[in-house]
Design a protein around this motif. Sequence first.
Motif, PDB file in Angstrom:
ATOM      1  N   ALA A   7      28.451  34.082  36.328  1.00 12.62           N
ATOM      2  CA  ALA A   7      28.963  33.719  37.679  1.00 12.62           C
ATOM      3  C   ALA A   7      30.606  33.698  37.564  1.00 12.62           C
ATOM      4  O   ALA A   7      31.458  34.528  38.399  1.00 12.62           O
ATOM      5  N   GLN A   8      31.139  33.158  36.485  1.00 16.13           N
ATOM      6  CA  GLN A   8      32.612  33.427  36.079  1.00 16.13           C
ATOM      7  C   GLN A   8      33.038  34.962  35.890  1.00 16.13           C
ATOM      8  O   GLN A   8      34.041  35.046  36.589  1.00 16.13           O
ATOM      9  N   ALA A   9      32.241  35.354  35.210  1.00 13.85           N
ATOM     10  CA  ALA A   9      32.699  36.969  35.001  1.00 13.85           C
ATOM     11  C   ALA A   9      32.562  37.731  36.279  1.00 13.85           C
ATOM     12  O   ALA A   9      33.450  38.600  36.603  1.00 13.85           O
ATOM     13  N   ASN A  10      31.784  37.304  37.089  1.00 11.97           N
ATOM     14  CA  ASN A  10      31.530  38.097  38.737  1.00 11.97           C
ATOM     15  C   ASN A  10      32.816  37.542  39.500  1.00 11.97           C
ATOM     16  O   ASN A  10      33.343  38.500  39.999  1.00 11.97           O
ATOM     17  N   THR A  11      33.201  36.253  39.434  1.00 13.89           N
ATOM     18  CA  THR A  11      34.344  35.918  40.035  1.00 13.89           C
ATOM     19  C   THR A  11      35.763  36.690  39.744  1.00 13.89           C
ATOM     20  O   THR A  11      36.475  36.831  40.365  1.00 13.89           O
ATOM     21  N   GLU A  12      35.671  36.724  38.266  1.00 17.24           N
ATOM     22  CA  GLU A  12      36.927  37.305  37.942  1.00 17.24           C
ATOM     23  C   GLU A  12      37.120  38.734  38.051  1.00 17.24           C
ATOM     24  O   GLU A  12      38.115  39.160  38.663  1.00 17.24           O
ATOM     25  N   PHE A  13      35.723  39.483  38.067  1.00 14.76           N
ATOM     26  CA  PHE A  13      35.839  40.673  38.434  1.00 14.76           C
ATOM     27  C   PHE A  13      36.134  40.904  40.229  1.00 14.76           C
ATOM     28  O   PHE A  13      36.963  41.634  40.536  1.00 14.76           O
ATOM     29  N   LEU A  14      35.370  40.129  40.979  1.00 12.22           N
ATOM     30  CA  LEU A  14      36.008  40.393  42.157  1.00 12.22           C
ATOM     31  C   LEU A  14      37.246  40.029  42.600  1.00 12.22           C
ATOM     32  O   LEU A  14      38.021  40.884  43.368  1.00 12.22           O
ATOM     33  N   GLU A  15      37.890  38.965  41.875  1.00 14.19           N
ATOM     34  CA  GLU A  15      39.294  38.869  42.291  1.00 14.19           C
ATOM     35  C   GLU A  15      40.062  39.928  41.784  1.00 14.19           C
ATOM     36  O   GLU A  15      41.417  39.976  42.224  1.00 14.19           O
ATOM     37  N   SER A  16      39.937  40.652  40.725  1.00 10.93           N
ATOM     38  CA  SER A  16      40.638  41.507  40.191  1.00 10.93           C
ATOM     39  C   SER A  16      40.736  42.781  41.065  1.00 10.93           C
ATOM     40  O   SER A  16      41.495  43.656  41.140  1.00 10.93           O
ATOM     41  N   VAL A  17      39.470  42.949  41.822  1.00 12.21           N
ATOM     42  CA  VAL A  17      39.361  44.270  42.768  1.00 12.21           C
ATOM     43  C   VAL A  17      39.632  44.128  44.354  1.00 12.21           C
ATOM     44  O   VAL A  17      39.779  45.031  44.967  1.00 12.21           O
ATOM     45  N   LEU A  18      39.404  42.968  44.499  1.00 13.21           N
ATOM     46  CA  LEU A  18      39.662  42.740  46.089  1.00 13.21           C
ATOM     47  C   LEU A  18      41.032  42.261  46.301  1.00 13.21           C
ATOM     48  O   LEU A  18      41.768  41.713  45.620  1.00 13.21           O
ATOM     49  N   PRO A  19      41.470  43.003  47.766  1.00 10.06           N
ATOM     50  CA  PRO A  19      42.890  42.713  48.036  1.00 10.06           C
ATOM     51  C   PRO A  19      43.120  41.182  48.072  1.00 10.06           C
ATOM     52  O   PRO A  19      42.248  40.619  48.698  1.00 10.06           O
TER      53      PRO A  19
END
Length: 73
Positions: A7-19
């Motif tokens: 979940a943490q990895a997914n959140t970090e990924f989404l925060e890096s790619v979403l505007p």
Amino acid sequence: MDEADYAQANTEFLESVLPRKHKPVAQATGFCLYCGEPVPPGKRWCDEECHAEWEEEQRIKQRKEGQYGLRKR
């Protein structure tokens, strides 16, 4: 890795790619950006009320753009 790590990895990924949403930045024009009255150099609004009203208008515009999928070009 357990579920929390995924979940943490997914959140970090989404925060890096979403505007990211950001507050509108307005340039000083010599006039109040809300009511149009002349203001001193470097100022954007004539008083706190105009500043607050301008920010509320910007929030409404952002919501409408997001709600209807509209984007500035």
